[in-house]
Design a protein around this motif. Structure first.
Motif, mmCIF file in Angstrom:
data_model
loop_
_atom_site.group_PDB
_atom_site.id
_atom_site.type_symbol
_atom_site.label_atom_id
_atom_site.label_comp_id
_atom_site.label_asym_id
_atom_site.label_seq_id
_atom_site.Cartn_x
_atom_site.Cartn_y
_atom_site.Cartn_z
ATOM 1 N N ILE A 185 -16.294 7.833 26.950
ATOM 2 C CA ILE A 185 -17.468 8.469 26.345
ATOM 3 C C ILE A 185 -17.045 9.375 25.188
ATOM 4 C CG2 ILE A 185 -19.370 10.080 26.782
ATOM 5 C CD1 ILE A 185 -19.244 9.040 29.767
ATOM 6 N N LEU B 119 -18.066 9.098 21.268
ATOM 7 C CA LEU B 119 -18.817 10.176 20.628
ATOM 8 C C LEU B 119 -18.064 10.753 19.439
ATOM 9 C CD1 LEU B 119 -20.308 12.071 23.714
ATOM 10 C CD2 LEU B 119 -21.508 10.579 22.120
ATOM 11 N N ILE C 57 -24.692 2.210 31.260
ATOM 12 C CA ILE C 57 -25.178 3.467 30.663
ATOM 13 C C ILE C 57 -25.162 3.427 29.132
ATOM 14 C CG2 ILE C 57 -24.752 5.956 30.455
ATOM 15 C CD1 ILE C 57 -23.604 5.890 33.290
ATOM 16 N N PHE D 279 -28.047 4.062 25.260
ATOM 17 C CA PHE D 279 -28.050 5.086 24.214
ATOM 18 C C PHE D 279 -27.662 4.480 22.865
ATOM 19 C CE2 PHE D 279 -26.882 7.811 28.041
ATOM 20 C CZ PHE D 279 -28.205 8.121 28.297
ATOM 21 N N ILE E 257 -23.291 16.353 18.435
ATOM 22 C CA ILE E 257 -23.026 15.460 19.570
ATOM 23 C C ILE E 257 -22.746 16.260 20.825
ATOM 24 C CG2 ILE E 257 -22.238 13.384 18.368
ATOM 25 C CD1 ILE E 257 -19.338 14.467 19.121
ATOM 26 N N THR F 132 -29.811 12.914 20.867
ATOM 27 C CA THR F 132 -29.469 14.276 20.438
ATOM 28 C C THR F 132 -30.734 15.107 20.218
ATOM 29 O OG1 THR F 132 -29.229 13.415 18.202
ATOM 30 C CG2 THR F 132 -27.219 13.833 19.411
ATOM 31 N N ASP G 133 -19.696 19.434 22.435
ATOM 32 C CA ASP G 133 -19.634 18.655 23.680
ATOM 33 C C ASP G 133 -20.896 18.702 24.529
ATOM 34 O OD1 ASP G 133 -16.998 17.760 23.231
ATOM 35 O OD2 ASP G 133 -16.229 19.699 23.868
ATOM 36 N N VAL H 159 -23.770 16.563 24.244
ATOM 37 C CA VAL H 159 -24.124 15.202 24.652
ATOM 38 C C VAL H 159 -23.022 14.627 25.539
ATOM 39 C CG1 VAL H 159 -24.622 12.875 23.830
ATOM 40 C CG2 VAL H 159 -25.522 14.837 22.604
ATOM 41 N N PHE H 160 -21.786 14.951 25.204
ATOM 42 C CA PHE H 160 -20.638 14.503 25.995
ATOM 43 C C PHE H 160 -20.810 14.928 27.457
ATOM 44 C CE2 PHE H 160 -15.807 15.185 26.705
ATOM 45 C CZ PHE H 160 -15.708 13.965 27.337
ATOM 46 N N ILE I 243 -23.777 12.830 29.151
ATOM 47 C CA ILE I 243 -23.462 11.416 29.438
ATOM 48 C C ILE I 243 -22.385 11.333 30.523
ATOM 49 C CG2 ILE I 243 -22.731 9.184 28.506
ATOM 50 C CD1 ILE I 243 -23.802 9.887 25.848
ATOM 51 N N THR I 244 -21.431 12.257 30.473
ATOM 52 C CA THR I 244 -20.383 12.243 31.497
ATOM 53 C C THR I 244 -20.973 12.509 32.877
ATOM 54 O OG1 THR I 244 -18.722 12.965 29.919
ATOM 55 C CG2 THR I 244 -18.212 13.298 32.237
ATOM 56 N N LEU J 179 -23.916 11.815 33.773
ATOM 57 C CA LEU J 179 -24.624 10.589 34.158
ATOM 58 C C LEU J 179 -23.650 9.564 34.731
ATOM 59 C CD1 LEU J 179 -27.090 10.223 31.155
ATOM 60 C CD2 LEU J 179 -27.756 10.449 33.542
#
Lengths: 140, 381
Positions: free
Chosen positions: A52, A56, A91, A95, A140, B251, B304, B306-307, B310-311, B313
């Motif tokens: 991930i 990113l 997943i 996105f 991000i 985002t 970090d 969004v990181f 998602i992580t 998740l």
């Protein structure tokens, strides 16, 4: 305009695919220089967050590659990796990351030729996908 | 056929009937303690309390439409190591389901607990609840029950129960030893008490309550509620998928996140003692930030965000039971539950798994089979 050159981050296991990459080198096989190898002790230790984070940060694709089923130096690390890749493939596309941006292969220590061919093929595939959407994103 | 009995409701109403029942359970049920939501003496807050003295049960109000924390977390605290006693724990269906996950993740033990589950009519967000309840805790619970059980619905003034509860397709407790039923039951007269396990039957016998039958209308009432919630859920899945379909949308969806990690703290199944996101791994060198900024011209701080989501998740969505405490804990009203449940619906389906369903299903990321998921491995030439 210059042709798009993708960056591929490859998490490869010490015992099989890293050794295959080494063999490809010592055999003087050539393959595109777009791949950055990260040598892990086993694909079983590739946490989803490594994949991930790389995506990113703007990597265009991720390769995870280890020993063939049954050949894992730690008996079953590659089976665990396969489940995690299954999870990520569920997943990440939701996105907007194309499924082809994460790839899992088994390349054994003696398969230097396969390693070179895999990288070559993957670079072509990722070129067709175009640059990763996160490349220019400041949030991000 | 499950054994059933009735908890009689007298003039004093449902809450008093509940309190009376819990007193009886503590006195005669062969248990050493009772974990039950109770109105705190100093404020209208309703929190789980561990009670051993039947006289200290007067503030019990498990029907209050609020649960400030998912109580599976405290049951985990009580059972991780031997407690040397047996405790009955009164839980909502989503709390039982979280507990089931925690047992499988070796964060809790089931041996010393008796699970008492209640039909769940939903709950308001923590902040909303205080606005509604004001100074009249029991009164507000009664009004809520009256509204819902008479078919008037859960909306109250301009406030409704949380989206997690509206989307919940499990309002009836599963895996409970004893079940207290409200739906389709003539609650002016009695509550239904059902023993679903040998443990539960054993306790039911000890309580010597009048017997009852499951009313005929109960199944229909349950089916109607589940259908309504499922429709809400499916629409939520659709809208959330659309709202997060690429990184720009995602985002924007998470734009108000301040990296407080409250959602992770409130999550009952996010069990790591120390989350990687608060370790040295993320204690970056100051010069590192400058380098990152240089590469793109600008980066948002803190980084970090969004990181992290998602992580989480990836790490936890297969265990998500949809209680909605993540959204409840978010200071900036980000719809965390919505994205978690949406992604969880796909990840759990991918492994033919349903979080909280059964102690026998193995958590997807704790096992593997030799011959599976060949389709994710790229073919070699």
């Amino acid at each position: 305009m210059e042709e798009f050159e993708p960056t591929i981050i490859a998490f490869v296991c010490n015992w099989c695919t890293y050794t295959a990459a080494d063999l490809a080198g010592t055999s003087r096989l050539s393959y595109p220089p777009n791949v950055r190898l990260i040598r892990m002790m086993c694909t079983g230790m590739v946490d989803p967050k490594y994949v991930i984070k790389a995506l990113l940060e703007g990597a265009d694709a991720i390769l995870i590659s280890g020993c063939h089923p049954g050949d894992c130096h730690y008996i079953n690390g590659n089976y665990k990796a396969r489940r995690r890749v299954r999870l990520l493939k569920e997943i990440l596309p939701r996105f907007g990351f194309a499924e082809g941006r994460v790839k899992l292969t088994w390349i054994g220590a003696s398969e230097g030729v396969d390693f070179a061919a895999t990288i070559k093929e993957m670079v072509e595939e990722v070129k067709a996908l175009g640059p990763n959407q996160t490349k220019e994103q400041m949030v991000i | 056929m499950a054994k059933t009995a009735k908890i009689e409701v007298k003039e004093e109403g449902l809450i008093a009937a509940m309190q009376g029942f819990f007193k009886t359970l503590l006195e005669k049920g062969d248990i050493n303690g009772l974990l039950v939501p109770q109105r705190l003496p100093m404020k209208n807050a309703v929190m789980p309390t561990l009670v051993t003295d039947p006289e200290k049960i007067n503030g019990t109000d498990p029907l209050a439409p609020v649960f400030p924390i998912n109580a599976a977390k405290v049951v985990s605290r009580l059972t991780r190591r031997p407690m040397y006693g047996r405790v009955a724990v009164v839980l909502r269906p989503c709390e039982i389901r979280a507990f089931v996950e925690l047992v499988k993740l070796k964060q809790a033990r089931i041996e010393e607990v008796v699970i008492v589950g209640l039909d769940c009519l939903g709950a308001y967000g923590n902040v909303d609840y205080h606005r509604l309840a004001g100074n009249d805790g029991n009164g507000s619970t009664q009004k809520f029950l009256q509204n819902v059980l008479s078919g008037k619905g859960t909306a109250w003034e301009d406030i409704d129960i949380s989206p997690a509860c509206k989307a919940c397709e499990h309002p009836i407790p599963e895996n409970a030893d004893l079940l207290i039923g409200l739906l389709g039951v003539d609650t002016k007269d009695h509550l239904l008490l059902q023993a679903n396990t040998a443990n539960g039957e054993d306790i039911l016998d000890k309580l010597k309550l009048p017997t009852a039958k499951e009313p005929e209308g109960r199944k229909k009432a349950i089916d109607a509620l589940v259908a309504e919630h499922s429709a809400y859920r499916d629409q939520m899945f659709e809208e959330t998928s659309e709202a997060t379909a690429d990184m720009e949308k995602l985002t924007s969806y998470l734009a108000d996140c301040i990296n407080c990690y409250n959602c992770r703290v409130a999550c009952p199944v996010c069990y790591c003692k120390e989350c990687v996101f608060v370790t040295d791994v993320f204690d970056h060198e100051p010069s590192q930030y400058l380098q990152w900024a240089k590469r793109k011209g600008a980066i948002k701080m803190p980084t970090d965000t969004v990181f992290y989501h998602i992580t989480r998740l990836a790490h936890m969505s297969t265990a998500c039971i949809g209680c909605g405490q993540c959204s409840n804990a978010c200071p900036n009203n980000i719809p965390v539950m919505e994205i978690f449940r949406t992604i969880a619906s796909f990840t759990q389906k991918a492994f033919d798994y349903e979080a909280g369903r059964s102690l026998d299903d193995e958590p997807p990321l704790s096992i593997f089979r030799e011959d599976e998921f060949q389709e994710v491995v790229a073919k070699m030439h």
